[in-house]
Scaffold this motif. Structure first.
Motif, PDB file in Angstrom:
ATOM      1  N   ASP A  45      38.344  41.539  37.455  1.00 58.84           N
ATOM      2  CA  ASP A  45      37.499  41.194  36.321  1.00 58.84           C
ATOM      3  C   ASP A  45      36.054  41.552  36.641  1.00 58.84           C
ATOM      4  O   ASP A  45      35.596  41.401  37.782  1.00 58.84           O
ATOM      5  CB  ASP A  45      37.590  39.704  36.011  1.00 58.84           C
ATOM      6  CG  ASP A  45      38.958  39.316  35.469  1.00 58.84           C
ATOM      7  OD1 ASP A  45      39.592  40.169  34.805  1.00 58.84           O
ATOM      8  OD2 ASP A  45      39.393  38.178  35.724  1.00 58.84           O
ATOM      9  N   ALA A  46      35.356  42.016  35.637  1.00 61.77           N
ATOM     10  CA  ALA A  46      33.952  42.372  35.830  1.00 61.77           C
ATOM     11  C   ALA A  46      33.118  41.134  36.130  1.00 61.77           C
ATOM     12  O   ALA A  46      33.341  40.061  35.562  1.00 61.77           O
ATOM     13  CB  ALA A  46      33.418  43.066  34.581  1.00 61.77           C
ATOM     14  N   LYS A  47      32.166  41.277  37.041  1.00 62.62           N
ATOM     15  CA  LYS A  47      31.212  40.220  37.355  1.00 62.62           C
ATOM     16  C   LYS A  47      29.813  40.795  37.191  1.00 62.62           C
ATOM     17  O   LYS A  47      29.319  41.511  38.059  1.00 62.62           O
ATOM     18  CB  LYS A  47      31.420  39.697  38.779  1.00 62.62           C
ATOM     19  CG  LYS A  47      32.719  38.919  38.964  1.00 62.62           C
ATOM     20  CD  LYS A  47      32.841  38.371  40.382  1.00 62.62           C
ATOM     21  CE  LYS A  47      34.144  37.599  40.562  1.00 62.62           C
ATOM     22  NZ  LYS A  47      34.283  37.073  41.942  1.00 62.62           N
ATOM     23  N   TYR A  48      29.216  40.509  36.053  1.00 66.97           N
ATOM     24  CA  TYR A  48      27.894  41.034  35.736  1.00 66.97           C
ATOM     25  C   TYR A  48      26.829  39.983  36.051  1.00 66.97           C
ATOM     26  O   TYR A  48      27.039  38.785  35.879  1.00 66.97           O
ATOM     27  CB  TYR A  48      27.801  41.420  34.258  1.00 66.97           C
ATOM     28  CG  TYR A  48      28.810  42.451  33.816  1.00 66.97           C
ATOM     29  CD1 TYR A  48      29.099  43.560  34.602  1.00 66.97           C
ATOM     30  CD2 TYR A  48      29.483  42.319  32.602  1.00 66.97           C
ATOM     31  CE1 TYR A  48      30.021  44.507  34.197  1.00 66.97           C
ATOM     32  CE2 TYR A  48      30.406  43.263  32.186  1.00 66.97           C
ATOM     33  CZ  TYR A  48      30.672  44.352  32.987  1.00 66.97           C
ATOM     34  OH  TYR A  48      31.590  45.284  32.583  1.00 66.97           O
ATOM     35  N   ASN A  88      27.054  45.173  38.311  1.00 70.67           N
ATOM     36  CA  ASN A  88      28.483  44.886  38.326  1.00 70.67           C
ATOM     37  C   ASN A  88      28.921  44.881  39.777  1.00 70.67           C
ATOM     38  O   ASN A  88      28.902  45.922  40.439  1.00 70.67           O
ATOM     39  CB  ASN A  88      29.261  45.931  37.522  1.00 70.67           C
ATOM     40  CG  ASN A  88      30.765  45.677  37.525  1.00 70.67           C
ATOM     41  OD1 ASN A  88      31.231  44.623  37.940  1.00 70.67           O
ATOM     42  ND2 ASN A  88      31.522  46.667  37.055  1.00 70.67           N
ATOM     43  N   THR A 124      31.939  44.229  41.115  1.00 72.68           N
ATOM     44  CA  THR A 124      33.366  44.419  41.395  1.00 72.68           C
ATOM     45  C   THR A 124      33.827  45.826  41.017  1.00 72.68           C
ATOM     46  O   THR A 124      33.130  46.562  40.312  1.00 72.68           O
ATOM     47  CB  THR A 124      34.216  43.398  40.605  1.00 72.68           C
ATOM     48  OG1 THR A 124      34.045  43.639  39.193  1.00 72.68           O
ATOM     49  CG2 THR A 124      33.813  41.982  40.936  1.00 72.68           C
ATOM     50  N   SER A 144      35.527  47.122  38.757  1.00 72.27           N
ATOM     51  CA  SER A 144      36.061  46.901  37.418  1.00 72.27           C
ATOM     52  C   SER A 144      35.313  47.755  36.416  1.00 72.27           C
ATOM     53  O   SER A 144      34.123  48.041  36.580  1.00 72.27           O
ATOM     54  CB  SER A 144      35.918  45.424  37.023  1.00 72.27           C
ATOM     55  OG  SER A 144      34.552  45.052  37.035  1.00 72.27           O
ATOM     56  N   TYR A 145      36.022  48.132  35.372  1.00 74.03           N
ATOM     57  CA  TYR A 145      35.400  48.868  34.271  1.00 74.03           C
ATOM     58  C   TYR A 145      35.955  48.324  32.968  1.00 74.03           C
ATOM     59  O   TYR A 145      37.151  48.393  32.720  1.00 74.03           O
ATOM     60  CB  TYR A 145      35.666  50.368  34.395  1.00 74.03           C
ATOM     61  CG  TYR A 145      35.089  51.167  33.245  1.00 74.03           C
ATOM     62  CD1 TYR A 145      33.721  51.156  33.011  1.00 74.03           C
ATOM     63  CD2 TYR A 145      35.911  51.893  32.395  1.00 74.03           C
ATOM     64  CE1 TYR A 145      33.173  51.875  31.952  1.00 74.03           C
ATOM     65  CE2 TYR A 145      35.380  52.620  31.342  1.00 74.03           C
ATOM     66  CZ  TYR A 145      34.014  52.609  31.126  1.00 74.03           C
ATOM     67  OH  TYR A 145      33.474  53.315  30.079  1.00 74.03           O
ATOM     68  N   ALA A 146      35.087  47.764  32.145  1.00 71.95           N
ATOM     69  CA  ALA A 146      35.508  47.103  30.908  1.00 71.95           C
ATOM     70  C   ALA A 146      35.413  48.012  29.699  1.00 71.95           C
ATOM     71  O   ALA A 146      35.683  47.573  28.576  1.00 71.95           O
ATOM     72  CB  ALA A 146      34.663  45.844  30.681  1.00 71.95           C
ATOM     73  N   PRO A 196      31.963  50.612  37.960  1.00 73.63           N
ATOM     74  CA  PRO A 196      32.287  49.670  39.042  1.00 73.63           C
ATOM     75  C   PRO A 196      31.218  49.710  40.136  1.00 73.63           C
ATOM     76  O   PRO A 196      30.671  50.762  40.452  1.00 73.63           O
ATOM     77  CB  PRO A 196      33.628  50.189  39.570  1.00 73.63           C
ATOM     78  CG  PRO A 196      34.197  50.999  38.459  1.00 73.63           C
ATOM     79  CD  PRO A 196      33.029  51.613  37.765  1.00 73.63           C
ATOM     80  N   TRP A 229      30.225  38.289  28.108  1.00 76.41           N
ATOM     81  CA  TRP A 229      29.524  37.789  29.286  1.00 76.41           C
ATOM     82  C   TRP A 229      28.106  37.404  28.855  1.00 76.41           C
ATOM     83  O   TRP A 229      27.427  38.175  28.167  1.00 76.41           O
ATOM     84  CB  TRP A 229      29.434  38.855  30.378  1.00 76.41           C
ATOM     85  CG  TRP A 229      30.729  39.284  30.954  1.00 76.41           C
ATOM     86  CD1 TRP A 229      31.325  38.857  32.106  1.00 76.41           C
ATOM     87  CD2 TRP A 229      31.632  40.272  30.406  1.00 76.41           C
ATOM     88  NE1 TRP A 229      32.517  39.504  32.309  1.00 76.41           N
ATOM     89  CE2 TRP A 229      32.734  40.382  31.287  1.00 76.41           C
ATOM     90  CE3 TRP A 229      31.609  41.076  29.258  1.00 76.41           C
ATOM     91  CZ2 TRP A 229      33.786  41.253  31.053  1.00 76.41           C
ATOM     92  CZ3 TRP A 229      32.657  41.938  29.016  1.00 76.41           C
ATOM     93  CH2 TRP A 229      33.740  42.020  29.900  1.00 76.41           C
TER      94      TRP A 229
END
Length: 354
Positions: free
Chosen positions: A183-186, A212, A214, A216-218, A248, A283
Motif C-alpha cells: 500500500d502506498a504511504k504518502y 512515497n 513504499t 507501490s504505485y496507485a 514507488p 490519503w
C-alpha cells in the motif's frame, strides 16, 4: 556523458515501409508477444519472475525518415517530476527509501545504434529480477532518443522559433512471484517557499515535497491542496491537480501558487488530499510550515512582485496629521495665553519711569 555499450542484438527488417510520419519521425513499441513472465498487452513491459530470474524483452524502433539515423537507448529508474508525471530521463534517482535502482536490472543499460530509413530495428535486452526479496513494484523504463541530432526548429503562430527534440519511453514494472503488493504511504517531508512556472508566468508560492516510501504505485491521482494561516481566518489558498503519478520510493515538489497574493511571513498549515480515480481510496496529509520575512521578500521579488508600501504611506500620513493637529493645538493655546496676559483683567498698563 553516457558510456555506451555496443553489446546488443539488432535485427533489421529491410524495406519496412512506414506510412504517416509522427513527432520526431520515429516511434518505439514493445516487440514479441506476452508470456508467463513478460506481459506487453498494455504497451508496457510487465515482468513477473522469481528472484534472480533473467528474461528477454524486445524493443522495436521504427525510423519513419527516409534517411538512416543514429539513436541511443538507456535504461532508467522511474521517478516523479515536479509536474507530477512519471519520468525516465535520469540515470540515477535518489530517494531516502529507494533500495534498488531498476536501471541495474537491465542489460545492456545503454547503447547507440543505427536504423536505415523506413526501417524497423529490433533490440533485445535482458532483465533480471532482483535476487533480494521485495514486496510491491519496481518501476523503470527504456528511453530512446536521436543521437547527436540537432533539434529541429518550427515557427509558432506568434512568430517565435521553437526547437524540438523528441524522446520516447516505455515503462517497465518488475514484480516477484509470491510477494504481496504494498500500500502506498504518502507524506509531506517539508514545505518551502519558492517560485513555479504557471500559465501566467513565474508565480510565488510554496513547494510541498511529497514522498512515497513504499514500492507501490496507485496510478494517476487527483489532488487538492488547502493552505491556511494561523491567526488569520480570512487567509486561504486552494489549488487542485489532475493526473499526479507518484512513483514507488520517490519524492517530488508539488507547487502551490499564491496567485496574485504576495508571500507574507507567518505560520501556515497545509492540508493535502490525494484521491484515486473514482475516489475509491484517499490519503490526507497535513504539514505545518513557516515563511520568514527574508523568504517572502526573496520569492516575491523573483516572481516580479514589487513591495507594497501603502501601509507606510498611510502611517506617514497619520503621523503628519498628528503633528499638524498637535502643532495647531499648541499654537492655539499659546495665542490664547497671550491675549489673556495682554488684557490684564481690564486694567490699563502703566509705564515705569527711569
Amino acid at each position: 556523458m553516457l558510456s555506451f555499450a555496443f553489446v546488443l542484438i539488432l535485427c533489421f527488417v529491410g524495406g519496412t515501409n512506414v506510412n504517416a510520419a509522427t513527432s520526431g519521425e520515429y516511434t518505439i513499441k514493445p516487440g514479441g508477444s506476452s508470456n508467463d513472465v513478460v506481459n506487453i498487452d498494455s504497451g508496457n513491459y510487465y515482468i513477473t519472475g522469481t528472484p534472480g530470474q533473467t528474461t528477454e524483452i524486445k524493443l522495436l524502433v521504427v525510423n519513419k525518415a527516409s534517411q538512416k539515423r543514429n539513436f541511443v537507448f538507456y535504461a532508467s529508474t522511474a521517478y516523479t517530476n515536479d509536474n507530477g508525471a512519471l519520468s525516465y530521463d535520469k540515470l540515477k534517482v535518489t530517494d531516502p527509501s529507494l533500495k534498488f535502482q531498476t536501471r541495474n536490472a537491465v542489460t545492456p543499460k545503454n547503447s547507440t545504434f543505427q536504423v536505415p530509413g523506413n526501417t524497423t530495428a529490433t533490440i533485445t535486452l535482458k532483465v533480471k529480477v532482483p535476487e533480494k526479496k521485495f514486496d510491491g513494484t519496481l518501476m523503470g523504463g527504456i528511453t530512446v532518443t536521436p543521437y547527436k541530432e540537432k533539434a529541429k526548429g518550427t515557427v509558432s503562430s506568434n512568430g517565435n522559433l521553437i526547437k524540438n527534440k523528441f524522446s520516447y519511453s516505455i515503462p517497465i514494472q518488475i514484480h516477484q512471484k509470491g510477494q504481496s503488493q504494498e500500500d502506498a504511504k504518502y507524506s509531506v517531508r517539508y514545505v518551502r517557499p519558492g517560485t513555479m512556472t504557471t500559465a501566467k508566468g513565474q508565480k510565488q508560492g510554496v513547494l510541498a515535497n511529497v514522498h512515497n516510501s513504499t514500492n507501490s504505485y496507485a496510478g494517476p491521482l487527483s489532488a487538492k491542496a488547502v493552505v491556511t494561516k494561523k491567526g488569520d481566518k480570512n487567509f486561504k489558498i486552494t489549488q487542485t491537480y489532475d493526473n499526479q503519478s507518484i512513483a514507488p520510493t520517490a519524492n517530488y515538489n508539488l507547487g502551490i501558487s499564491w496567485g496574485n497574493k504576495p508571500l507574507q511571513n507567518g505560520n501556515y498549515h497545509l492540508k493535502l488530499t490525494y484521491n484515486t480515480s473514482g475516489g475509491i481510496k484517499s490519503w490526507v496529509l497535513n504539514k505545518d510550515f513557516t515563511i520568514t520575512n527574508n523568504d517572502a521578500a526573496k520569492y516575491n521579488k523573483l516572481a516580479g512582485i514589487k513591495p507594497n508600501y501603502l501601509w507606510l504611506y498611510i502611517l506617514l500620513a497619520i503621523l503628519a496629521l498628528a503633528i499638524i493637529l498637535g502643532l495647531g493645538i499648541y499654537l492655539g493655546k499659546r495665542n490664547n495665553n497671550k491675549n489673556n496676559n495682554g488684557g490684564n483683567g481690564g486694567q490699563p498698563t502703566r509705564r515705569r519711569r527711569r
